[in-house]
Design a protein around this motif. Structure first.
Motif, PDB file in Angstrom:
ATOM      1  N   ASP A  40       2.325 -12.437   5.186  1.00  0.00           N
ATOM      2  CA  ASP A  40       2.832 -11.423   4.200  1.00  0.00           C
ATOM      3  C   ASP A  40       2.093 -11.286   3.075  1.00  0.00           C
ATOM      4  N   CYS A  41       2.169  -9.820   2.845  1.00  0.00           N
ATOM      5  CA  CYS A  41       1.661  -9.176   1.417  1.00  0.00           C
ATOM      6  C   CYS A  41       2.456  -8.243   0.929  1.00  0.00           C
ATOM      7  N   SER A  42       2.995  -8.280  -0.292  1.00  0.00           N
ATOM      8  CA  SER A  42       3.896  -7.403  -0.838  1.00  0.00           C
ATOM      9  C   SER A  42       3.120  -6.740  -2.169  1.00  0.00           C
ATOM     10  N   PHE A  43       3.497  -5.612  -2.802  1.00  0.00           N
ATOM     11  CA  PHE A  43       2.782  -5.100  -3.617  1.00  0.00           C
ATOM     12  C   PHE A  43       3.334  -4.413  -4.629  1.00  0.00           C
ATOM     13  N   GLU A  44       2.815  -4.063  -5.903  1.00  0.00           N
ATOM     14  CA  GLU A  44       3.553  -3.219  -6.826  1.00  0.00           C
ATOM     15  C   GLU A  44       2.371  -2.286  -7.356  1.00  0.00           C
ATOM     16  N   THR A  45       2.865  -0.764  -7.272  1.00  0.00           N
ATOM     17  CA  THR A  45       1.928  -0.075  -7.873  1.00  0.00           C
ATOM     18  C   THR A  45       2.750   1.406  -8.402  1.00  0.00           C
ATOM     19  N   SER A  46       2.158   1.978  -9.145  1.00  0.00           N
ATOM     20  CA  SER A  46       2.527   3.307  -9.516  1.00  0.00           C
ATOM     21  C   SER A  46       2.019   4.361  -8.683  1.00  0.00           C
ATOM     22  N   ASN A  47       1.140   4.106  -7.754  1.00  0.00           N
ATOM     23  CA  ASN A  47       0.567   5.106  -6.805  1.00  0.00           C
ATOM     24  C   ASN A  47       1.542   5.374  -5.957  1.00  0.00           C
ATOM     25  N   PRO A  48       2.129   6.697  -5.511  1.00  0.00           N
ATOM     26  CA  PRO A  48       2.936   6.873  -4.726  1.00  0.00           C
ATOM     27  C   PRO A  48       2.328   6.929  -3.112  1.00  0.00           C
ATOM     28  N   SER A  49       1.052   6.808  -3.281  1.00  0.00           N
ATOM     29  CA  SER A  49       0.426   6.850  -1.747  1.00  0.00           C
ATOM     30  C   SER A  49      -0.632   5.824  -1.938  1.00  0.00           C
ATOM     31  N   PRO A  50      -0.224   4.633  -1.751  1.00  0.00           N
ATOM     32  CA  PRO A  50      -1.425   3.261  -1.965  1.00  0.00           C
ATOM     33  C   PRO A  50      -2.131   3.365  -0.792  1.00  0.00           C
ATOM     34  N   THR A  51      -3.250   2.711  -0.929  1.00  0.00           N
ATOM     35  CA  THR A  51      -4.037   2.180   0.146  1.00  0.00           C
ATOM     36  C   THR A  51      -4.402   0.644   0.188  1.00  0.00           C
ATOM     37  N   LEU A  52      -4.181  -0.091   1.183  1.00  0.00           N
ATOM     38  CA  LEU A  52      -3.915  -1.576   1.024  1.00  0.00           C
ATOM     39  C   LEU A  52      -5.002  -1.982   2.150  1.00  0.00           C
ATOM     40  N   TYR A  53      -5.800  -3.224   1.844  1.00  0.00           N
ATOM     41  CA  TYR A  53      -6.855  -3.614   2.732  1.00  0.00           C
ATOM     42  C   TYR A  53      -6.729  -4.979   3.172  1.00  0.00           C
ATOM     43  N   TRP A  54      -7.037  -5.414   4.385  1.00  0.00           N
ATOM     44  CA  TRP A  54      -7.082  -7.044   4.665  1.00  0.00           C
ATOM     45  C   TRP A  54      -8.457  -7.340   4.795  1.00  0.00           C
ATOM     46  N   TYR A  55      -8.605  -8.538   4.464  1.00  0.00           N
ATOM     47  CA  TYR A  55      -9.844  -9.095   4.752  1.00  0.00           C
ATOM     48  C   TYR A  55      -9.699 -10.672   5.489  1.00  0.00           C
ATOM     49  N   LYS A  56     -11.082 -11.073   6.112  1.00  0.00           N
ATOM     50  CA  LYS A  56     -10.957 -12.298   6.553  1.00  0.00           C
ATOM     51  C   LYS A  56     -12.215 -13.048   5.985  1.00  0.00           C
ATOM     52  N   GLN A  57     -11.958 -14.286   5.355  1.00  0.00           N
ATOM     53  CA  GLN A  57     -13.197 -14.816   5.082  1.00  0.00           C
ATOM     54  C   GLN A  57     -13.373 -16.300   5.805  1.00  0.00           C
ATOM     55  N   GLU A  58     -14.460 -16.536   6.700  1.00  0.00           N
ATOM     56  CA  GLU A  58     -14.630 -17.775   7.352  1.00  0.00           C
ATOM     57  C   GLU A  58     -15.228 -18.665   6.574  1.00  0.00           C
TER      58      GLU A  58
END
Length: 140
Positions: A40-58
């Motif tokens: 899960d990941c929730s977010f708060e932003t004032s941007n009406p069209s947000p862009t979100l990213y997922w990353y993996k770190q070994e």
């Protein structure tokens, strides 16, 4: 023999416009090879069209970009199969679904709200290991 996976989910808090941030829940999750997990990941932003990213770190490696979500679109990185790694923006959250878990999926996972520091790994590591950053999810 059943192999257990260990996945750590960590949040990076990127200041975008004042109160813009991502929030990831705490706690341990246990999963076995072949299982499906949702991080899960929730977010708060004032941007009406947000862009979100997922990353993996070994372990002992740089973070790898998995995918980005914007509007109703998901773009996966070439290294990550769309049928195994998927996310969708739903009501200020962007859960990452990993299907058919493999031992190689054991890693640190985190989400970020644009703008990120994808081209600046020095800043990314500084944010990742700063005292304000906390490890929020263990999957093993």
């Amino acid at each position: 023999m059943e192999h257990w996976l260990w996945i750590i989910l960590a949040a990076l808090f990127f200041e975008c416009k004042g109160a813009d941030r991502v929030i990831q829940p705490t706690g341990d999750v246990i999963a076995a090879e072949g299982d499906t997990v949702t991080l899960d990941c929730s977010f708060e932003t004032s941007n009406p069209s947000p862009t979100l990213y997922w990353y993996k770190q070994e372990v002992n490696n740089f973070p790898k970009y998995i995918l980005k979500c914007f509007s109703k679109t998901v773009e996966n990185a070439d290294d990550f199969e769309k049928d195994r790694f998927n996310a969708t923006i739903i009501n200020n959250s962007v859960p990452l679904k990993i299907q058919k878990l493999q031992l190689s999926d054991s890693a640190v996972y985190y989400c970020a709200l644009q703008p990120t520091v994808t081209g600046n790994t020095k800043t990314l590591y500084k944010n990742l290991w700063s005292k304000d950053n906390t490890i929020l999810h263990n999957i093993h």
